[in-house]
Design an enzyme around this catalytic site. Structure first.
Site, PDB file in Angstrom:
ATOM      1  N   ASP A  33     -16.168 -21.593  69.678  1.00  0.00           N
ATOM      2  CA  ASP A  33     -15.156 -20.547  69.800  1.00  0.00           C
ATOM      3  C   ASP A  33     -15.796 -19.263  69.272  1.00  0.00           C
ATOM      4  O   ASP A  33     -15.932 -19.078  68.058  1.00  0.00           O
ATOM      5  CB  ASP A  33     -13.921 -20.950  68.977  1.00  0.00           C
ATOM      6  CG  ASP A  33     -12.885 -19.832  68.902  1.00  0.00           C
ATOM      7  OD1 ASP A  33     -13.141 -18.745  69.464  1.00  0.00           O
ATOM      8  OD2 ASP A  33     -11.844 -20.047  68.272  1.00  0.00           O
ATOM      9  N   HIS A  44      -9.105 -21.630  64.397  1.00  0.00           N
ATOM     10  CA  HIS A  44      -7.877 -20.988  64.860  1.00  0.00           C
ATOM     11  C   HIS A  44      -7.040 -22.073  65.541  1.00  0.00           C
ATOM     12  O   HIS A  44      -7.585 -23.057  66.061  1.00  0.00           O
ATOM     13  CB  HIS A  44      -8.289 -19.905  65.875  1.00  0.00           C
ATOM     14  CG  HIS A  44      -7.189 -19.037  66.384  1.00  0.00           C
ATOM     15  ND1 HIS A  44      -6.362 -19.420  67.415  1.00  0.00           N
ATOM     16  CD2 HIS A  44      -6.803 -17.783  66.038  1.00  0.00           C
ATOM     17  CE1 HIS A  44      -5.511 -18.438  67.668  1.00  0.00           C
ATOM     18  NE2 HIS A  44      -5.757 -17.433  66.853  1.00  0.00           N
ATOM     19  N   GLN A  66     -14.574 -14.240  67.536  1.00  0.00           N
ATOM     20  CA  GLN A  66     -14.835 -13.231  66.493  1.00  0.00           C
ATOM     21  C   GLN A  66     -16.310 -12.874  66.417  1.00  0.00           C
ATOM     22  O   GLN A  66     -16.695 -12.007  65.621  1.00  0.00           O
ATOM     23  CB  GLN A  66     -14.354 -13.757  65.123  1.00  0.00           C
ATOM     24  CG  GLN A  66     -12.876 -14.046  65.049  1.00  0.00           C
ATOM     25  CD  GLN A  66     -12.019 -12.786  65.189  1.00  0.00           C
ATOM     26  OE1 GLN A  66     -12.483 -11.662  65.008  1.00  0.00           O
ATOM     27  NE2 GLN A  66     -10.757 -12.965  65.543  1.00  0.00           N
TER      28      GLN A  66
END
Ligand SMILES: Cc1ncc(COP(=O)(O)O)c(C=O)c1O
Length: 423
Positions: free
Chosen positions: A217, A140, A220
């Site tokens: 990260d 992202h 999600q």
């Protein structure tokens, strides 16, 4: 090379009924009762932001109605109660991802701020020109741009792990990028644009063999699979509350205690100091050193309630349910001629990104919206991955624990209408 925290790859058949009590879960989400253009809302934009259960809404209302006050600084009753709730939420979030201590949980505005916090800290004397940070094509923008800013400021280099046509993270290429100058690996656990689940445990193990820390990260991942930061060995793990059925304005930076305490402060102000004179200030240890100013008190408590909500459910059932939806959606969508799914990785979360011949993603999104189906059209803050596939945008349907096969059918019907209109 399968990691223990990853869902099994989706199955071809659709015979096993999901064990999750979705009917009951749906009743917890008031927004799912509303209509859009006279049709029941079908909310398939969970990767962007998930809806909130009553339990989260109620917990936030309760604080504001019952004991709201600023935290930490007060001696009065309300301040003590608010502080207990705020710090209690931190403790339960620590347990949710199995952090060793609640001191390893820094509240941030979201994953974006969490990554910027680490980049900013490393940029203050901990990285030298020529040092390398390894990211991947799946990132992202929030896990690309902070490192680019650092590159432009400090002269570090960015190395990017490629993916194959199916969207799989190319692990051997990753290994080849690790070298003596690699000072950090910063990769996603699950791609928001394609749904690819990266082999994160193996990535971390390989980096650690070379004493390279890893930032994950996990935006999600935390809403969809059981994450155990200690079992993974993650050095930093970031996520946002609003994708985890919690509020906006709150997120988490998990960091190993020793690493957090080596990072310099991110912002200066109240709450993060031990002492201040005009000559110098000294700082608290983590996590408070990174929480300058009045924090997002109500939102942190709301995130604590979201974690409680998830804890009351069976994670294996959530994962199985969402994998079933993924498999069903891929099957139904492939019925539509001219529809191409981007990203068919071996390990994949319940995100389906696609294009349709002759129809722009924004037009598809608009037509489908008229049928009450909320999906996202655009580059999903992941322009490099769009470039990788030679498209400017895709349509993305992303599923959460309250979605159903019947909703997949409604999406499919709406896409058939798109097909009729655009030929
Ligand atoms: C994989 C991933 N990382 C980071 C982010 C950024 O999250 P936020 O905007 O909540 O900071 C997102 C949001 O879409 C995401 O999907």
């Amino acid at each position: 090379m399968t990691s223990m925290t990853e869902p099994k790859p989706r199955t071809a058949g659709h015979n096993q009924p999901p064990a999750l009590d979705v009917d009951r879960i749906r009743k917890d989400f008031p927004i799912l009762e509303r209509q859009v253009y006279g049709r029941p809302l079908v909310y398939l934009d969970n990767a962007a932001s998930a809806q909130k259960p009553r339990q989260v809404i109620q917990a936030m209302t309760d604080v504001m109605e019952g004991c709201y006050s600023n935290v930490h600084r007060g001696v009065h009753k309300l301040s003590q109660e608010s502080t207990d709730l705020y710090e209690g939420a931190r403790g339960r979030i620590a347990q949710y991802i199995n952090a060793a201590s609640s001191d390893e949980i820094v509240f941030t505005r979201g994953a974006t701020e969490a990554i910027n916090l680490v980049a900013s800290g490393l940029g203050q004397g901990m990285l030298q020109p020529g040092d390398e940070v390894v990211i991947s094509w799946l990132e992202h923008h929030s896990n690309i741009v902070p490192w680019q800013l650092l590159r432009d400021r400090l002269g570090i280099e960015l190395k990017v792990v490629p993916i194959d046509e199916q969207g799989n993270f190319l692990y051997e290429d990753f290994l080849a990028l690790l070298g003596p100058k690699t000072k950090l690996v910063a990769v996603t656990h699950i791609s928001n644009a394609l749904g690819t689940i990266t082999p994160i445990a193996d990535i971390i193990a390989a980096a650690h063999e070379k004493d390279i820390p890893v930032l994950v990260d996990g935006c999600q991942a935390v809403p969809h699979m059981k994450v155990d930061v200690q079992a993974l060995g993650a050095d930093f793990y970031t996520f946002s509350g609003h994708k985890l059925y919690g509020p906006t304005g709150i997120g988490v930076l998990y960091g190993r205690k020793d690493l957090l305490n080596r990072l310099p402060p991110y912002q200066g102000g109240g709450e993060m100091i031990s002492s201040v004179t005009f000559e110098r200030s000294t700082f608290k240890s983590a996590p408070h050193r990174f929480e300058a100013g009045t924090p997002a008190i109500v939102e942190a408590i709301g995130l604590g309630a979201a974690v409680d909500y998830m804890n009351a459910l069976d994670f294996q059932a959530i994962t199985a349910h969402e994998q079933d939806l993924l498999s069903y959606a891929e099957t139904r969508l492939s019925e539509i001629e001219g529809l191409t799914i981007l990203g068919q990785a071996e390990h994949k979360a319940a995100i389906v990104s696609f294009t349709m011949d002759g129809a722009h993603p924004h037009d598809i999104g608009t037509i489908v919206d008229r049928a009450g189906v909320a999906i996202r059209a655009g580059h999903h803050c992941a322009q490099p991955i769009m470039d990788r596939y030679g498209v400017a945008a895709t349509v993305r349907a992303s599923f959460g624990l309250y979605n159903t096969r019947a909703e997949v059918d409604k999406l499919t019907d709406a896409l058939h209408q798109v097909k009729e209109l655009f030929g």
